[in-house]
Design a protein around this motif. Structure first.
Motif, PDB file in Angstrom:
ATOM      1  N   ILE A 102       0.993  -1.131  -0.002  1.00  0.00           N
ATOM      2  CA  ILE A 102       0.032  -0.030   0.076  1.00  0.00           C
ATOM      3  C   ILE A 102       0.946   1.185  -0.066  1.00  0.00           C
ATOM      4  O   ILE A 102       0.565   2.226  -0.829  1.00  0.00           O
ATOM      5  N   GLU A 103       1.925   1.326   0.889  1.00  0.00           N
ATOM      6  CA  GLU A 103       2.692   2.333   1.047  1.00  0.00           C
ATOM      7  C   GLU A 103       3.335   2.862  -0.396  1.00  0.00           C
ATOM      8  O   GLU A 103       3.430   3.893  -0.647  1.00  0.00           O
ATOM      9  N   LYS A 104       3.770   1.811  -0.975  1.00  0.00           N
ATOM     10  CA  LYS A 104       4.442   2.178  -2.264  1.00  0.00           C
ATOM     11  C   LYS A 104       3.591   2.593  -3.332  1.00  0.00           C
ATOM     12  O   LYS A 104       3.778   3.519  -4.300  1.00  0.00           O
ATOM     13  N   HIS A 105       2.354   1.816  -3.368  1.00  0.00           N
ATOM     14  CA  HIS A 105       1.217   2.491  -4.251  1.00  0.00           C
ATOM     15  C   HIS A 105       0.788   3.898  -4.009  1.00  0.00           C
ATOM     16  O   HIS A 105       0.556   4.717  -4.961  1.00  0.00           O
ATOM     17  N   VAL A 106       0.642   4.456  -2.590  1.00  0.00           N
ATOM     18  CA  VAL A 106       0.453   5.674  -2.323  1.00  0.00           C
ATOM     19  C   VAL A 106       1.274   6.717  -2.745  1.00  0.00           C
ATOM     20  O   VAL A 106       0.785   7.599  -3.153  1.00  0.00           O
ATOM     21  N   GLU A 107       2.618   6.288  -2.826  1.00  0.00           N
ATOM     22  CA  GLU A 107       3.586   7.152  -2.951  1.00  0.00           C
ATOM     23  C   GLU A 107       3.551   7.326  -4.511  1.00  0.00           C
ATOM     24  O   GLU A 107       3.822   8.524  -5.015  1.00  0.00           O
ATOM     25  N   GLU A 108       3.421   6.365  -5.297  1.00  0.00           N
ATOM     26  CA  GLU A 108       3.574   6.259  -6.768  1.00  0.00           C
ATOM     27  C   GLU A 108       2.155   7.032  -7.315  1.00  0.00           C
ATOM     28  O   GLU A 108       2.717   7.921  -8.121  1.00  0.00           O
ATOM     29  N   LEU A 109       1.197   6.849  -6.644  1.00  0.00           N
ATOM     30  CA  LEU A 109       0.006   7.705  -7.121  1.00  0.00           C
ATOM     31  C   LEU A 109      -0.017   8.908  -6.737  1.00  0.00           C
ATOM     32  O   LEU A 109      -0.189   9.975  -7.511  1.00  0.00           O
ATOM     33  N   LYS A 110       0.571   9.388  -5.645  1.00  0.00           N
ATOM     34  CA  LYS A 110       0.688  10.656  -5.150  1.00  0.00           C
ATOM     35  C   LYS A 110       1.484  11.644  -6.105  1.00  0.00           C
ATOM     36  O   LYS A 110       0.965  12.661  -6.357  1.00  0.00           O
ATOM     37  N   SER A 111       2.634  10.937  -6.486  1.00  0.00           N
ATOM     38  CA  SER A 111       3.519  11.558  -7.386  1.00  0.00           C
ATOM     39  C   SER A 111       2.892  11.853  -8.822  1.00  0.00           C
ATOM     40  O   SER A 111       3.003  12.947  -9.597  1.00  0.00           O
ATOM     41  N   ARG A 112       2.131  11.077  -9.278  1.00  0.00           N
ATOM     42  CA  ARG A 112       1.449  11.008 -10.573  1.00  0.00           C
ATOM     43  C   ARG A 112       0.263  11.930 -10.475  1.00  0.00           C
ATOM     44  O   ARG A 112       0.030  12.877 -11.380  1.00  0.00           O
ATOM     45  N   TYR A 113      -0.340  12.010  -9.419  1.00  0.00           N
ATOM     46  CA  TYR A 113      -1.517  13.153  -9.127  1.00  0.00           C
ATOM     47  C   TYR A 113      -0.991  14.456  -9.247  1.00  0.00           C
ATOM     48  O   TYR A 113      -1.641  15.357  -9.834  1.00  0.00           O
ATOM     49  N   ILE A 114      -0.034  14.592  -8.365  1.00  0.00           N
ATOM     50  CA  ILE A 114       0.645  15.970  -8.366  1.00  0.00           C
ATOM     51  C   ILE A 114       1.143  16.275  -9.676  1.00  0.00           C
ATOM     52  O   ILE A 114       0.905  17.540 -10.090  1.00  0.00           O
ATOM     53  N   PHE A 115       1.735  15.490 -10.473  1.00  0.00           N
ATOM     54  CA  PHE A 115       2.037  15.814 -12.040  1.00  0.00           C
ATOM     55  C   PHE A 115       0.935  16.331 -12.783  1.00  0.00           C
ATOM     56  O   PHE A 115       1.048  17.317 -13.379  1.00  0.00           O
ATOM     57  N   ALA A 150      -5.430  13.598  -4.718  1.00  0.00           N
ATOM     58  CA  ALA A 150      -3.753  13.571  -4.187  1.00  0.00           C
ATOM     59  C   ALA A 150      -3.771  13.654  -2.615  1.00  0.00           C
ATOM     60  O   ALA A 150      -3.099  12.926  -2.055  1.00  0.00           O
ATOM     61  N   TRP A 151      -4.447  14.531  -2.153  1.00  0.00           N
ATOM     62  CA  TRP A 151      -4.448  14.757  -0.708  1.00  0.00           C
ATOM     63  C   TRP A 151      -4.989  13.590  -0.054  1.00  0.00           C
ATOM     64  O   TRP A 151      -4.425  13.090   1.171  1.00  0.00           O
ATOM     65  N   PHE A 152      -6.227  12.998  -0.407  1.00  0.00           N
ATOM     66  CA  PHE A 152      -6.774  12.038   0.297  1.00  0.00           C
ATOM     67  C   PHE A 152      -5.795  10.729   0.131  1.00  0.00           C
ATOM     68  O   PHE A 152      -5.666   9.820   1.108  1.00  0.00           O
ATOM     69  N   ILE A 153      -5.291  10.576  -0.813  1.00  0.00           N
ATOM     70  CA  ILE A 153      -4.475   9.353  -1.298  1.00  0.00           C
ATOM     71  C   ILE A 153      -3.146   9.548  -0.548  1.00  0.00           C
ATOM     72  O   ILE A 153      -2.747   8.873   0.355  1.00  0.00           O
ATOM     73  N   GLY A 154      -2.559  10.745  -0.280  1.00  0.00           N
ATOM     74  CA  GLY A 154      -1.623  10.766   0.257  1.00  0.00           C
ATOM     75  C   GLY A 154      -1.550  11.038   1.892  1.00  0.00           C
ATOM     76  O   GLY A 154      -0.800  10.629   2.544  1.00  0.00           O
ATOM     77  N   ALA A 155      -2.754  11.043   2.264  1.00  0.00           N
ATOM     78  CA  ALA A 155      -2.912  10.985   3.708  1.00  0.00           C
ATOM     79  C   ALA A 155      -2.734   9.717   4.186  1.00  0.00           C
ATOM     80  O   ALA A 155      -2.771   9.395   5.280  1.00  0.00           O
ATOM     81  N   ASN A 156      -2.520   8.670   3.385  1.00  0.00           N
ATOM     82  CA  ASN A 156      -2.511   7.401   3.778  1.00  0.00           C
ATOM     83  C   ASN A 156      -0.978   6.908   4.104  1.00  0.00           C
ATOM     84  O   ASN A 156      -0.767   5.740   4.295  1.00  0.00           O
TER      85      ASN A 156
END
Length: 157
Positions: A102-115, A150-156
């Motif tokens: 989960i933690e890796k998915h959260v980081e990968e998704l957060k960076s893509r959402y920010i982009f 991005a905020w919701f996902i990153g909060a994980n």
């Protein structure tokens, strides 16, 4: 180009906006597929909450994609939202397909959402500079949703 329903915009602006909409549509389709990839494969503590959040986030991405695609057609163009177009045109980094934490998915998704959010903010400015406030407003609406998710996902993390 097919018939347009935004008659006050000149042809050059409509063409520019259709291209801009399709550029961001490709990024949104790619991000949607990344979110579903994570949704299907994640494992770990907090699984069900993140799993459900990602399903809802994918639905919101599809809604944003729909807005952009429909606006492209309203402006007299074509929506280019196929997998093939997204694979060729999206600027979103390819998503890892063999990952479950989960933690890796959260980081990968957060960076893509920010982009993608950053690309949408550039599109807001470009549409405004071109005099198409309706398209700028559409990009603003989509970017707000992207930022919130991005905020919701990153909060994980």
């Amino acid at each position: 180009m097919p018939e347009n329903f935004a008659g006050e915009l000149n042809q050059d602006v409509r063409t520019q906006m259709v291209d801009l909409l399709n550029k961001n549509l490709a990024n949104t389709v790619a991000l949607t597929l990344a979110v579903k990839q994570a949704h299907w494969n994640l494992k770990g503590r907090g699984f069900i909450g993140v799993h459900e959040l990602l399903d809802q986030a994918a639905d919101r991405l599809r809604e944003g994609a729909d807005l952009m695609a429909e606006r492209a057609v309203i402006l007299g163009g074509f929506a280019r939202g196929t997998l093939e177009v997204a694979a060729k045109e999206a600027k979103v980094e390819a998503y890892p397909v063999e990952m479950s934490e989960i933690e890796k998915h959260v980081e990968e998704l957060k960076s893509r959402y920010i982009f993608v959010g950053g690309e949408l903010r550039k599109a807001i400015e470009e549409a405004g500079d071109a005099g198409d406030e309706d398209t700028a407003d559409l990009f603003t609406e989509v970017s707000r949703t992207i930022d919130k998710d991005a905020w919701f996902i990153g909060a994980n993390s």
